[in-house]
Design a protein around this motif. Sequence first.
Motif, mmCIF file in Angstrom:
data_model
loop_
_atom_site.group_PDB
_atom_site.id
_atom_site.type_symbol
_atom_site.label_atom_id
_atom_site.label_comp_id
_atom_site.label_asym_id
_atom_site.label_seq_id
_atom_site.Cartn_x
_atom_site.Cartn_y
_atom_site.Cartn_z
ATOM 1 N N PRO A 11 0.842 -1.198 0.000
ATOM 2 C CA PRO A 11 0.000 0.000 0.000
ATOM 3 C C PRO A 11 0.880 1.253 0.000
ATOM 4 O O PRO A 11 2.053 1.202 0.381
ATOM 5 C CB PRO A 11 -0.761 -0.091 1.329
ATOM 6 C CG PRO A 11 -0.519 -1.474 1.854
ATOM 7 C CD PRO A 11 0.805 -1.902 1.291
ATOM 8 N N LEU A 22 -10.444 -0.671 -0.879
ATOM 9 C CA LEU A 22 -9.414 0.287 -0.471
ATOM 10 C C LEU A 22 -9.756 1.700 -0.941
ATOM 11 O O LEU A 22 -10.201 1.884 -2.078
ATOM 12 C CB LEU A 22 -8.048 -0.100 -1.071
ATOM 13 C CG LEU A 22 -7.610 -1.565 -0.952
ATOM 14 C CD1 LEU A 22 -6.263 -1.748 -1.649
ATOM 15 C CD2 LEU A 22 -7.517 -1.993 0.499
ATOM 16 N N ILE A 25 -5.326 4.894 2.505
ATOM 17 C CA ILE A 25 -4.656 4.289 1.351
ATOM 18 C C ILE A 25 -4.850 5.132 0.083
ATOM 19 O O ILE A 25 -5.975 5.307 -0.393
ATOM 20 C CB ILE A 25 -5.161 2.848 1.111
ATOM 21 C CG1 ILE A 25 -4.961 1.996 2.370
ATOM 22 C CG2 ILE A 25 -4.440 2.209 -0.074
ATOM 23 C CD1 ILE A 25 -5.700 0.665 2.347
ATOM 24 N N ASP A 71 -2.838 0.912 -3.917
ATOM 25 C CA ASP A 71 -2.012 -0.267 -3.688
ATOM 26 C C ASP A 71 -1.305 -0.564 -4.997
ATOM 27 O O ASP A 71 -1.850 -0.327 -6.075
ATOM 28 C CB ASP A 71 -2.813 -1.457 -3.149
ATOM 29 C CG ASP A 71 -3.834 -1.997 -4.133
ATOM 30 O OD1 ASP A 71 -4.351 -1.220 -4.961
ATOM 31 O OD2 ASP A 71 -4.135 -3.203 -4.068
ATOM 32 N N CYS A 85 0.307 5.116 1.484
ATOM 33 C CA CYS A 85 -0.659 5.824 2.330
ATOM 34 C C CYS A 85 -0.460 7.335 2.298
ATOM 35 O O CYS A 85 0.638 7.830 2.038
ATOM 36 C CB CYS A 85 -0.537 5.339 3.772
ATOM 37 S SG CYS A 85 -1.212 3.691 4.011
ATOM 38 N N PRO A 107 -4.600 0.358 5.891
ATOM 39 C CA PRO A 107 -4.232 -0.993 5.448
ATOM 40 C C PRO A 107 -4.382 -2.062 6.525
ATOM 41 O O PRO A 107 -4.502 -3.236 6.203
ATOM 42 C CB PRO A 107 -2.770 -0.844 5.008
ATOM 43 C CG PRO A 107 -2.300 0.456 5.534
ATOM 44 C CD PRO A 107 -3.493 1.316 5.742
#
Lengths: 371, 123
Positions: A92, A252, A100, A103, A94, A258
């Motif tokens: 991930p 996500l 997030i 990814d 961030c 995460p």
Amino acid sequence: MSEDDKCLKRTPLYDIHIENGGKMVDFGGWELPIQYSGIINEHKTVREAAGLFDVSHMGEILVYGEQALDLLQELVTNDVSLVEINQVQYTPMCNDDGGIIDDLIIYRLAADKFMLVVNAANTEKDYNRVCEVSRDFPGAEISNVSWDTALIAIQGPLACKILSRECDQDIEAIKYFRFLPEVTVCGEQALVSRTGYTGEDGFEIYCSRESAPIIWKGLAKQGAEYNLVPAGLGARDTLRFEACLPLYGNELDEDTNPLEAGLTPFVKLYKPSFRGKENLTRVKHEGLKRRLVGLEVTGRGIPRHGYPVLHGSVVVGKITSGTYAPTLDKNLGLAYVAVDCSEPGTNLFIDIRRRKVEARVVSIPFYKRRR
Amino acid sequence: MNPSELKYTETHEWLNLEGNKCTVGITDHAQEQLGDIVFVELPEEGAELSKGDVLGNIESVKSVSEVYTPVSGRVIEVNEKLLDNPELVNQDPFGEGWIAKLELTDTDSLGELLTAEEYRSKL
């Protein structure tokens, strides 16, 4: 359906999709096939034989220079220093609050050269984020090579057999999440990695726009006797769903961290510093409020993105993805639910268009291939 | 392709009128557009519906689509075979894949239905 005059981007395989009867849709600004022969047929063929996917819409960002590794270590949650040359890592990325941004997978091309492969719809956002964080790392260069890079995935138990016949190197020897940087595939130069988004064995082939149609046609021809089929975005989604591989925008997003998404193994809090670390450390100490779980519908209905999940009459969560799972022949959903409702075996309800339908928390992934 | 003895709607339902009763389903074009159908939600027998009300839901792998009743009427029978075999709608949309039978409560709106030729011209 409405007439649309906005200009959609096309991959170098567009003409081939049309020839193959692909049903084209607007997917995040790209005109891509949702299906050819039918989602269920394509899905099952990938599980039993092999499928060919055009994923050229994915974004590729190069990061290189003496501070490339330092930049990535600050940018993502996983420990990039563990990645060897010719290895791939999932991670991930961030925001500073631990939400997030995307990814992605990181390819280590050289000690000081990496390729980030990001979700198509996030390419611009991710590129801007990399540039923003790179201000503290003047020894790192960044280049967005998404448009010039085509990507073909061949996935399924027979993928290796089909692809190896068209390669000049031993791709069978490539281990999971490893790659070979310079393989000749159907006479064209490509990077070949043992990666994918289906839960099956398979490979992803990065090449130039010019090479893509040659490689696609070569593999399609070679694969014909193995029942290789072209597969669209619909099957890609149901395949990844059964394998419980998260989809950005569903499982996500920037309001999700995460840890609750089940991505804890990809968050290395021992790193001295990375974006989002403070908040993720706090979340870890305070404990999770909600968690991503699998739900199997025991009543009648199909869960869909956004449907509320209830415990008794109390809303305790929301479906992120749900569909009929062709391999398992079940109606399944992924959902964030309050931690005290997240144990497998817990009986919950899904609000399916104002109808309360019984469901049970089950362990994930729903599907795991036999190795 | 679209049987000429049936009536059609712009929302891709078909209707087979027999006296004051009718059978309703979705057209071949509709099933083709939906793709693999994996779930059908049927109305309750006895339900009183007005023209345009939701008669049921048809779900493909990717999406949920509502089916509207082309006429006002009372549901007298539903195709329970679809509960276990929703793919019948793909395989035989004008036959085995029918959705429900209704008893008409109002015949005023019948004139607004399309002929096979009119329906075809709108595709």
